[in-house]
Write a protein that holds these residues in place. Structure first.
Motif, PDB file in Angstrom:
ATOM      1  N   LEU A  36       1.080  -0.916  -0.264  1.00 60.90           N
ATOM      2  CA  LEU A  36       0.302   0.030   0.227  1.00 60.90           C
ATOM      3  C   LEU A  36       0.691   1.433  -0.550  1.00 60.90           C
ATOM      4  O   LEU A  36       1.912   1.048   0.874  1.00 60.90           O
ATOM      5  CB  LEU A  36      -0.987   0.206   1.338  1.00 60.90           C
ATOM      6  CG  LEU A  36      -1.481   1.191   1.213  1.00 60.90           C
ATOM      7  CD1 LEU A  36      -3.193   1.404   0.879  1.00 60.90           C
ATOM      8  CD2 LEU A  36      -2.196   1.267   2.996  1.00 60.90           C
ATOM      9  N   GLY A  37       0.364   1.750  -1.043  1.00 56.97           N
ATOM     10  CA  GLY A  37       0.571   3.359  -0.353  1.00 56.97           C
ATOM     11  C   GLY A  37       0.250   3.954  -2.289  1.00 56.97           C
ATOM     12  O   GLY A  37      -0.072   4.073  -2.700  1.00 56.97           O
ATOM     13  N   PRO A  38       1.723   5.135  -2.281  1.00 58.38           N
ATOM     14  CA  PRO A  38       0.929   6.399  -2.931  1.00 58.38           C
ATOM     15  C   PRO A  38       1.869   6.002  -4.199  1.00 58.38           C
ATOM     16  O   PRO A  38       2.694   5.297  -4.199  1.00 58.38           O
ATOM     17  CB  PRO A  38       1.343   7.785  -3.076  1.00 58.38           C
ATOM     18  CG  PRO A  38       2.490   7.395  -1.227  1.00 58.38           C
ATOM     19  CD  PRO A  38       1.850   6.100  -0.822  1.00 58.38           C
ATOM     20  N   SER A  39       0.875   6.969  -5.651  1.00 58.92           N
ATOM     21  CA  SER A  39       1.386   6.545  -6.964  1.00 58.92           C
ATOM     22  C   SER A  39       3.044   6.597  -6.815  1.00 58.92           C
ATOM     23  O   SER A  39       3.192   7.708  -6.466  1.00 58.92           O
ATOM     24  CB  SER A  39       1.050   7.100  -7.505  1.00 58.92           C
ATOM     25  OG  SER A  39      -0.661   6.417  -8.040  1.00 58.92           O
ATOM     26  N   CYS A  96       5.360   5.055  -5.185  1.00 55.53           N
ATOM     27  CA  CYS A  96       6.850   4.414  -3.990  1.00 55.53           C
ATOM     28  C   CYS A  96       7.152   3.384  -4.872  1.00 55.53           C
ATOM     29  O   CYS A  96       8.140   3.064  -3.356  1.00 55.53           O
ATOM     30  CB  CYS A  96       5.385   4.559  -3.010  1.00 55.53           C
ATOM     31  SG  CYS A  96       4.990   3.011  -3.003  1.00 55.53           S
ATOM     32  N   LYS A 128       5.898   0.093  -5.623  1.00 51.66           N
ATOM     33  CA  LYS A 128       4.487  -1.063  -5.921  1.00 51.66           C
ATOM     34  C   LYS A 128       4.844  -1.931  -7.084  1.00 51.66           C
ATOM     35  O   LYS A 128       5.163  -3.340  -6.741  1.00 51.66           O
ATOM     36  CB  LYS A 128       2.877  -0.352  -5.337  1.00 51.66           C
ATOM     37  CG  LYS A 128       3.497  -0.077  -3.917  1.00 51.66           C
ATOM     38  CD  LYS A 128       1.447   0.413  -3.806  1.00 51.66           C
ATOM     39  CE  LYS A 128       0.665   0.963  -4.749  1.00 51.66           C
ATOM     40  NZ  LYS A 128       1.611   2.711  -5.262  1.00 51.66           N
ATOM     41  N   GLU A 146      -3.414  -3.001  -8.851  1.00 53.58           N
ATOM     42  CA  GLU A 146      -4.697  -2.008  -8.872  1.00 53.58           C
ATOM     43  C   GLU A 146      -5.880  -3.405  -9.978  1.00 53.58           C
ATOM     44  O   GLU A 146      -6.008  -2.174 -10.753  1.00 53.58           O
ATOM     45  CB  GLU A 146      -4.298  -1.070  -9.248  1.00 53.58           C
ATOM     46  CG  GLU A 146      -3.387  -0.332  -8.780  1.00 53.58           C
ATOM     47  CD  GLU A 146      -3.455   0.146  -7.724  1.00 53.58           C
ATOM     48  OE1 GLU A 146      -5.156   0.209  -7.556  1.00 53.58           O
ATOM     49  OE2 GLU A 146      -2.245   1.035  -7.001  1.00 53.58           O
ATOM     50  N   THR A 162      -1.680  -1.835  -4.388  1.00 55.24           N
ATOM     51  CA  THR A 162      -2.755  -1.099  -4.061  1.00 55.24           C
ATOM     52  C   THR A 162      -2.943   0.510  -3.525  1.00 55.24           C
ATOM     53  O   THR A 162      -1.623   0.916  -2.848  1.00 55.24           O
ATOM     54  CB  THR A 162      -4.325  -1.402  -3.492  1.00 55.24           C
ATOM     55  OG1 THR A 162      -5.761  -0.430  -3.023  1.00 55.24           O
ATOM     56  CG2 THR A 162      -3.611  -1.140  -2.374  1.00 55.24           C
ATOM     57  N   HIS A 163      -3.183   1.302  -3.981  1.00 55.70           N
ATOM     58  CA  HIS A 163      -3.228   3.184  -3.505  1.00 55.70           C
ATOM     59  C   HIS A 163      -4.135   3.309  -2.743  1.00 55.70           C
ATOM     60  O   HIS A 163      -4.457   4.711  -1.949  1.00 55.70           O
ATOM     61  CB  HIS A 163      -2.783   3.956  -4.019  1.00 55.70           C
ATOM     62  CG  HIS A 163      -3.799   4.561  -5.455  1.00 55.70           C
ATOM     63  ND1 HIS A 163      -4.824   4.165  -6.306  1.00 55.70           N
ATOM     64  CD2 HIS A 163      -4.716   5.082  -4.886  1.00 55.70           C
ATOM     65  CE1 HIS A 163      -5.415   4.119  -7.490  1.00 55.70           C
ATOM     66  NE2 HIS A 163      -5.412   4.945  -6.668  1.00 55.70           N
ATOM     67  N   GLU A 164      -5.028   2.504  -2.819  1.00 54.23           N
ATOM     68  CA  GLU A 164      -6.220   2.652  -2.005  1.00 54.23           C
ATOM     69  C   GLU A 164      -6.413   2.427  -0.737  1.00 54.23           C
ATOM     70  O   GLU A 164      -6.104   1.004  -0.398  1.00 54.23           O
ATOM     71  CB  GLU A 164      -7.540   1.618  -2.640  1.00 54.23           C
ATOM     72  CG  GLU A 164      -7.744   2.941  -3.882  1.00 54.23           C
ATOM     73  CD  GLU A 164      -9.324   2.396  -4.940  1.00 54.23           C
ATOM     74  OE1 GLU A 164      -9.980   2.048  -4.227  1.00 54.23           O
ATOM     75  OE2 GLU A 164      -9.300   2.821  -6.226  1.00 54.23           O
ATOM     76  N   ARG A 209       6.840   3.855   1.053  1.00 52.37           N
ATOM     77  CA  ARG A 209       6.901   6.001   0.121  1.00 52.37           C
ATOM     78  C   ARG A 209       8.044   5.669   0.220  1.00 52.37           C
ATOM     79  O   ARG A 209       8.601   5.138   0.983  1.00 52.37           O
ATOM     80  CB  ARG A 209       6.694   6.298   2.495  1.00 52.37           C
ATOM     81  CG  ARG A 209       6.955   7.076   2.067  1.00 52.37           C
ATOM     82  CD  ARG A 209       6.796   8.703   3.266  1.00 52.37           C
ATOM     83  NE  ARG A 209       5.665   7.848   4.560  1.00 52.37           N
ATOM     84  CZ  ARG A 209       5.786   7.848   5.582  1.00 52.37           C
ATOM     85  NH1 ARG A 209       6.570   8.246   5.776  1.00 52.37           N
ATOM     86  NH2 ARG A 209       4.795   6.697   6.141  1.00 52.37           N
ATOM     87  N   PHE A 251      -2.426   8.935   6.109  1.00 51.35           N
ATOM     88  CA  PHE A 251      -2.699   7.942   4.373  1.00 51.35           C
ATOM     89  C   PHE A 251      -3.678   7.178   4.790  1.00 51.35           C
ATOM     90  O   PHE A 251      -4.709   6.969   4.150  1.00 51.35           O
ATOM     91  CB  PHE A 251      -1.755   6.562   4.147  1.00 51.35           C
ATOM     92  CG  PHE A 251      -1.463   6.032   2.941  1.00 51.35           C
ATOM     93  CD1 PHE A 251      -1.227   7.295   1.751  1.00 51.35           C
ATOM     94  CD2 PHE A 251      -1.674   5.434   2.697  1.00 51.35           C
ATOM     95  CE1 PHE A 251      -1.302   6.848   0.477  1.00 51.35           C
ATOM     96  CE2 PHE A 251      -2.325   4.465   1.276  1.00 51.35           C
ATOM     97  CZ  PHE A 251      -1.710   5.179   0.469  1.00 51.35           C
TER      98      PHE A 251
END
Length: 361
Positions: free
Chosen positions: A41-44, A46, A48, A166, A198-200, A215, A240
């Motif tokens: 899990l993490g922001p675009s 990062c 993943k 995703e 996922t970023h959600e 991150r 987050f």
């Protein structure tokens, strides 16, 4: 009770990947057991998806090792080809072959006799409730149905590991929750080790047995969803998962003084600037009683006075923004159901002490 001594289904050790001199995956290590779902899990941006591609074998790491069932499949010298890793892949783009029937799409990666392949195809299409479309074509299916065909195709060869990047982001919000739940049930039944990107945060909390929060190329926190949510490592980890409120203070005698009373800061040196971070749902509201609020308590501390700036109903909860008397700052509170006080209304706010996090500023 028997102790499971089997090696992890998937283990990655100290993976590093660089592009153009920039480190995009930085010393990432994790394990996933058979039947377990782990979310990266993490922001675009990062790292993943790059991590997933290295595990799949379509991207080469600069250093680090990948093991499946305790056996090395890739380091910087030895490399098992992607097609021999027994890894299933699902992406945001379902990538079904438009010229092949549903049955032929699902059977695409299967080997063996025609009858055996047909039996496996029918088994999986029953699991995803699409047996009636076995002779149809992708363009005749909805987005949710295409996603389930892609899942059946990925599971058909009985992969030991399933990598999902995703996979639900292209679906309508109304479909997403149901299809996530159906997919999770089928993956558990197949006993694959699942690594989901996922970023959600909501998706990770809903699906994962374990979350690895990434991150800037690193895993900054890893554990069960409840622990990652309730014991965050820093302010960014709190933020987050939800909106946050932040109070500024300075430590004196292991205590941080605020308009809401004192907060414990054990082990933090005197004079250290700190931030007290808390989520809007952990703010308690009370009505003004002739200029007075509720009495202080050990659980909720001291009440601080605020004036409603704006209030909105969001469907299953209401969000209220307050301008605080003590410094004019804005604090947010959420409450279940419908509560939309008019702007200008005076209220008193308290904060659950056990839901606050104190971090060095």
């Amino acid at each position: 009770m028997a102790i499971n001594t089997a090696p992890p289904r998937l283990e990655i050790r100290n993976l590093v990947c660089r592009f153009g001199g920039r480190t995009v995956v930085d010393d990432v290590s994790l394990t996933v057991q058979a039947g377990q779902v782990t979310c990266l899990l993490g922001p675009s941006g990062c790292g993943k998806s790059t991590t997933l591609r290295m595990i799949a074998g379509v991207e080469m790491q600069d250093s680090g090792e990948i093991y499946v069932d305790g056996k090395l499949v890739c380091d910087t010298v030895f490399r098992v080809p992607p097609e021999r890793r027994e890894i299933g892949l699902m992406f945001q783009d379902f990538a079904l072959f438009p010229h092949l029937s549903v049955a032929d799409n699902v059977a695409f990666g299967l080997k063996g006799a025609k009858e055996q392949k047909r039996e496996r195809v029918e088994e999986l299409l029953r699991k995803v409730d699409l047996i009636r479309h076995i002779d149809g074509f992708p363009h005749q299916l909805s987005g949710g149905e295409q996603q389930r065909v892609a899942l059946a195709r990925a599971l058909a060869p009985r992969p030991r590991i399933m990598l999902m990047d995703e996979p639900f982001s292209g679906l309508d919000n109304r479909l997403r929750d149901g299809i996530r739940d159906e997919t999770l049930a089928i993956l558990k039944e197949e006993d694959a080790a699942v690594l989901l990107v996922t970023h959600e945060p909501e998706e990770a909390m809903r699906m994962a047995d374990e979350i690895a929060l990434m991150r800037r190329g690193k895993i900054v926190q890893q554990g069960a969803p409840y622990n990652v949510y309730t014991r965050p490592v820093d302010k960014a980890a709190v933020a987050f998962f939800s909106d946050v409120n932040v109070l500024q203070s300075q430590v004196n005698g292991a205590l941080a003084q605020t308009p809401f009373g004192q907060f414990l800061a054990p082990g933090v040196p005197d004079g250290t600037d700190v931030e007290i971070v808390f989520r809007p749902q952990h703010v308690r509201l009370d009505f003004d009683r002739n200029g007075k609020g509720p009495l202080p308590t050990a659980t909720d501390g001291v009440a601080a006075r605020g004036v409603v700036e704006r209030a909105r109903f969001l469907g299953n909860e209401s969000l209220i923004e307050f301008r605080m008397d003590y410094d004019g700052s804005i604090l947010k509170a959420t409450v279940p159901n419908v509560f939309v006080p008019n702007p200008g209304r005076v209220m008193w706010l308290t904060i659950r002490r056990d839901r606050c996090f104190v971090f060095p500023a």
